[in-house]
Design an enzyme around this catalytic site. Structure first.
Site, short mmCIF file in Angstrom:
data_model
loop_
_atom_site.label_atom_id
_atom_site.label_comp_id
_atom_site.label_asym_id
_atom_site.label_seq_id
_atom_site.Cartn_x
_atom_site.Cartn_y
_atom_site.Cartn_z
N GLY A 103 0.91 -1.19 0.02
CA GLY A 103 -0.03 0.01 -0.07
C GLY A 103 0.70 1.26 -0.26
O GLY A 103 1.98 1.16 0.33
N CYS A 104 0.17 2.22 -0.30
CA CYS A 104 0.84 3.70 -0.77
C CYS A 104 0.87 4.64 0.39
O CYS A 104 1.19 5.78 0.19
CB CYS A 104 0.77 3.93 -2.06
SG CYS A 104 1.37 2.92 -3.17
N VAL A 105 0.18 4.44 1.64
CA VAL A 105 0.19 5.33 2.48
C VAL A 105 0.75 4.71 3.90
O VAL A 105 0.82 5.64 4.85
CB VAL A 105 -1.40 5.98 2.92
CG1 VAL A 105 -2.02 6.71 1.60
CG2 VAL A 105 -2.30 4.64 2.96
N TYR B 96 -2.15 14.64 4.12
CA TYR B 96 -1.19 13.72 3.68
C TYR B 96 0.37 14.30 3.63
O TYR B 96 1.40 14.16 3.80
CB TYR B 96 -1.37 13.32 2.25
CG TYR B 96 -0.89 12.05 1.72
CD1 TYR B 96 0.33 11.34 2.25
CD2 TYR B 96 -1.53 11.26 0.61
CE1 TYR B 96 0.88 10.42 1.69
CE2 TYR B 96 -0.70 10.05 -0.03
CZ TYR B 96 0.26 9.56 0.66
OH TYR B 96 0.78 8.27 0.11
#
Lengths: 105, 149
Positions: A103-105, B96
């Site tokens: 995953g990318c977070v 983010y």
């Protein structure tokens, strides 16, 4: 699949050195790998993160992402990067005896 | 697009790689306080508008270009993007970006863009360290790998 000796136990690891069988993990192994990763001592907050990651991986079937750890284990991003400096994503997973986070977070 | 830089930067930090981001031209809204939470994505000229729409698997069909130019289409595309991102647990851009700052990323704003758009240091979010020139950025990232997003 290769094996290696850590803290007196033989464990299965992949090409990148991540343990592949979570059940083979012990706290002693975590302490040893942490030393290899440049963490001579694991504090209660380190353990909270490691234990959350193992619990989450057990339920989800994959290693948690950093954001999942900060939200789930209730630690700030700053603290996570301070506790596992220079690459917490791989460090946490390695110490917790899990695979690389997906995953990318 | 705001997310590619965030995803790449976050992955780098997670793997122990230092991250310095230089925001220029269309990247300025992302670090500007008043605009950061109002970013939009236009359907016109966007090759990636071929995801499944509202649960309907549209295959290779996307939003037609002519339709993208209708009033309100940018808002629709933006709302769609936001809901898709939330569904896969990707945080909003402002959150983010703050994660990256907390993880040690250094943010800089481009002097030329700042001059051109009439912006000031106070207009930027807290994580932005300074307004620098492209040449300054080259100096501070000497020997590093530079990617343009």
């Amino acid at each position: 699949m290769a094996t290696r000796q850590i803290a007196g136990k033989t464990v299965t690891v992949n090409d990148e050195g991540f343990m592949t069988i979570p059940a083979e993990w012990t706290k002693e192994i975590a302490v040893e790998i942490a030393k290899e990763e440049g963490l001579p001592e694991l504090t209660p907050t380190h353990w909270k993160i490691i234990e959350f990651s193992r619990q989450d991986a057990g339920a989800a079937g994959k290693s948690p992402t950093l954001r999942r750890i900060t939200v789930g284990a209730n630690v700030t991003t700053k603290d996570l990067f301070a506790l596992f400096p220079k690459g917490p994503a791989k460090k946490v997973a390695r110490i917790a005896g899990l695979g690389k986070p997906e995953g990318c977070v | 697009m705001a997310y590619p830089a965030l995803v790449m930067g976050w992955a780098a930090l997670g793997n122990g790689i230092d991250v310095t981001i230089f925001f220029t031209f269309w990247g300025m809204d992302m670090i500007t306080k008043l605009r950061q939470d109002h970013l939009e994505i236009a359907a016109v000229g966007n090759t990636s508008m071929k995801m499944s729409m509202m649960g309907v698997n549209t295959g290779n069909l996307g939003i037609p270009q002519w339709m993208g130019s209708l009033p309100g289409m940018t808002a629709v595309a933006t709302a769609l993007m936001k809901s898709k991102m939330a569904k896969i647990h990707v945080p909003p851009v402002s959150e983010y970006l703050q994660m990256l700052v907390d993880g040690g990323a250094k943010l800089y704003a481009c002097k030329m863009s700042v001059d051109m758009m009439g912006l000031k240091k106070e207009d930027f979010v807290d994580g932005v360290i300074d307004i620098v020139t492209a040449s300054d950025f080259m100096d501070m990232t000497d020997g590093a790998q530079i990617i343009f997003i």
